[in-house]
Scaffold this active site. Sequence first.
Site, PDB file in Angstrom:
ATOM      1  CG  MET A 142      -8.589   7.285   2.138  1.00  0.00           C
ATOM      2  SD  MET A 142      -7.744   7.291   3.740  1.00  0.00           S
ATOM      3  CE  MET A 142      -6.818   5.755   3.635  1.00  0.00           C
ATOM      4  CG  MET A 189     -11.544   3.272   1.539  1.00  0.00           C
ATOM      5  SD  MET A 189     -10.244   3.160   2.795  1.00  0.00           S
ATOM      6  CE  MET A 189      -8.803   3.391   1.766  1.00  0.00           C
ATOM      7  CG  HIS A 231      -9.739   0.284  -0.962  1.00  0.00           C
ATOM      8  ND1 HIS A 231      -9.258   0.141   0.321  1.00  0.00           N
ATOM      9  CD2 HIS A 231     -11.098   0.228  -0.850  1.00  0.00           C
ATOM     10  CE1 HIS A 231     -10.264  -0.002   1.159  1.00  0.00           C
ATOM     11  NE2 HIS A 231     -11.391   0.066   0.477  1.00  0.00           N
ATOM     12  CG  ASP A 239      -5.627   2.513   0.746  1.00  0.00           C
ATOM     13  OD1 ASP A 239      -6.527   1.703   0.471  1.00  0.00           O
ATOM     14  OD2 ASP A 239      -4.623   2.218   1.422  1.00  0.00           O
ATOM     15  CG  HIS A 248      -4.051  -1.494  -1.756  1.00  0.00           C
ATOM     16  ND1 HIS A 248      -5.139  -2.230  -2.182  1.00  0.00           N
ATOM     17  CD2 HIS A 248      -4.510  -0.671  -0.785  1.00  0.00           C
ATOM     18  CE1 HIS A 248      -6.199  -1.870  -1.487  1.00  0.00           C
ATOM     19  NE2 HIS A 248      -5.853  -0.912  -0.648  1.00  0.00           N
ATOM     20  CB  SER A 264      -0.911   0.011   1.227  1.00  0.00           C
ATOM     21  OG  SER A 264      -1.566   1.259   1.333  1.00  0.00           O
ATOM     22  CG  MET A 269     -11.838  -2.369   4.795  1.00  0.00           C
ATOM     23  SD  MET A 269     -10.248  -2.034   3.980  1.00  0.00           S
ATOM     24  CE  MET A 269      -9.394  -1.075   5.247  1.00  0.00           C
ATOM     25  CG  ASP A 329      -6.111  -2.500   3.236  1.00  0.00           C
ATOM     26  OD1 ASP A 329      -5.102  -2.350   3.950  1.00  0.00           O
ATOM     27  OD2 ASP A 329      -6.562  -1.596   2.509  1.00  0.00           O
TER      28      ASP A 329
END
Length: 220
Positions: A40, A71, A69, A38, A36, A11, A140, A178
């Site tokens: 957000m 979020m 991913h 993320d 990975h 990540s 998660m 994760d």
Amino acid sequence: MNRRNIKIAPSILSADFANLEKEIKRVENAGADLLHVDVMDGHFVPNITIGPPVISAISGKTKLPLDVHLMIEDPDPCIDSYIDAGASFLSVHAEACRHLQRTLSSIAARKVKPGVALNPATPLDAIKYVLKDVSFVLLMTVNPGFGGQKFIPAVLEKIRELSSKIAAEGLDIDIEVDGGINEETAQKVIDAGANILVAGYAIYRGDSRKVIRALRNAGD
């Protein structure tokens, strides 16, 4: 028990963003399978990270597939932007989508692997009717929003339950985990049925090659 090939997805949330290209090459050369990313929005989770322009730049600097991913709340309007930026795997949260099946279908229509993510307290029933629409499920193992959190053991039962359901229905679905993944917790999640392991802090704060090898072999 899921004994598919174990894949390691570092990540970049734990990378040094001032030297991001170098950090990406570091894990690529260390044997990572995916990268990975993320995303957000400061609403669905209490943090803000990066968007399509940065992901597009990352895509041009690595041979690794990008595991993006989301979020974010109401991801539908920006799905195409993240795919155009270079996502190979794209997961959305069941908790954030008004019409989850439609969202997953729209991702698959763009020839990208669709995934559905669940927060630790969200039951598997939330995705019961969309399992045939996904390539992977992201469970998660911490509450999303920040790196370096402690693994939540209660999610192990959820992994086992999902693994059994996938096997019983004869589905071809990866189980990704994760949060709080290190050599100790990696063995537990692999034994429970997970086969894609996201790790940030453990990989970027240590010898990346050694840690990736240890995580991959943790279930042996």
